[in-house]
Write a protein that holds these residues in place. Sequence first.
Motif, PDB file in Angstrom:
ATOM      1  N   VAL A  39       0.861  -1.174   0.000  1.00 50.32           N
ATOM      2  CA  VAL A  39       0.000   0.000   0.000  1.00 50.32           C
ATOM      3  C   VAL A  39       0.904   1.233   0.000  1.00 50.32           C
ATOM      4  O   VAL A  39       1.863   1.295   0.775  1.00 50.32           O
ATOM      5  N   SER A  41       1.183   5.712  -0.406  1.00 49.10           N
ATOM      6  CA  SER A  41       0.507   7.004  -0.433  1.00 49.10           C
ATOM      7  C   SER A  41       1.544   8.111  -0.262  1.00 49.10           C
ATOM      8  O   SER A  41       2.580   7.909   0.364  1.00 49.10           O
ATOM      9  N   ASP A  72      -3.304   7.750   5.990  1.00 52.45           N
ATOM     10  CA  ASP A  72      -3.860   7.249   4.731  1.00 52.45           C
ATOM     11  C   ASP A  72      -3.681   5.740   4.598  1.00 52.45           C
ATOM     12  O   ASP A  72      -4.574   5.036   4.110  1.00 52.45           O
ATOM     13  N   VAL A  73      -2.543   5.231   5.009  1.00 48.61           N
ATOM     14  CA  VAL A  73      -2.298   3.790   4.954  1.00 48.61           C
ATOM     15  C   VAL A  73      -3.201   3.064   5.950  1.00 48.61           C
ATOM     16  O   VAL A  73      -3.784   2.009   5.647  1.00 48.61           O
ATOM     17  N   PRO A  80       1.675   0.484   8.566  1.00 51.43           N
ATOM     18  CA  PRO A  80       2.795   1.180   7.912  1.00 51.43           C
ATOM     19  C   PRO A  80       4.112   0.456   8.147  1.00 51.43           C
ATOM     20  O   PRO A  80       4.360  -0.066   9.236  1.00 51.43           O
ATOM     21  N   GLY A 135       2.853   0.462   3.156  1.00 49.05           N
ATOM     22  CA  GLY A 135       2.170  -0.306   4.187  1.00 49.05           C
ATOM     23  C   GLY A 135       1.927  -1.740   3.784  1.00 49.05           C
ATOM     24  O   GLY A 135       1.982  -2.097   2.604  1.00 49.05           O
TER      25      GLY A 135
END
Length: 307
Positions: A39, A41, A72-73, A80, A135
Amino acid sequence: MGEFGLIRRVTEGRVQPPSTLLGPGDDAAVVAAPDGRVVASTDVLVENVHFRLDWSTPEQVGRKAVAVNVADVAAMGAVPTALLVGMACPPDTPASVMDELANGMWAEAARAGAGVVGGDMVTSERLVISVTVLGDLQGRAPVTRSGARPGDVLAVAGRLGWAAAGLAVLGRGFRSPVAVVGAQRAPEPPYAAGPAAAAAGATAMIDISDGLLADLGHVAESSQVGIDVRTELLEVHQRLVDIANALGADPRHWVLTGGEDHALAATFPTVEAVPPDWRVIGAVRQGQGVTVDGQPYEGPQGWEHWR
């Protein structure tokens, strides 16, 4: 000191988590991805747009730069693992400012369980910080904005309205109460609440960065549903009420539209599925858009650049 001397100054002697296989010092970092998916961001913070050094210490700015990204993660239901930092600053920036920025970043990264594994530093006319966070989903499906369904319940984790109250206080030239001013200077997102919500079966989730109503609007649009927020279920802390009375403001407006607390909002299939650290504040319905107590909300619903 120069570019490479500064890089050594802010990276040497720092502790990395086990997910960092190769940290700063090479052309690129190597980070473990046991899930097989990553993930990612990015957020950019610009001096006098996202922060002011006459309002915040460099250490608080460093914490904020990390916090807004990690949230956001967490909102995807991920944990994270690593941060990449791009930093641009004027050549006459004191080394002490960079030290404090780095200390804040490393401290907040450690609180989130991630490492600062690399990045870049360049010259610019003002201080700009860009952070990319990676993440790990730990085998779970990502929780997106598009999964909410009519009949789901809406819940939040973390504080709402505190950063907006802090901004209002700072804008009037005050530096206290410390609690609300601190919420604006360095938010404290509920990182663990994101993965917990994913494990509990959250159907949709989002980081509240621009305001509760504005960000719920993204969920409503992506999921093609309507979302109704119930004001009797919102937590309006007495501290916010006191400040609002002193400033002639509406504390409920801060809670509904204030950004930068980086709380999380999520939808769940049942009330029983909502984790303990989450608070139910509304429901998902047929239709479109976001309402408050069944009615459209008058006025701006949050922050949007260029508008």
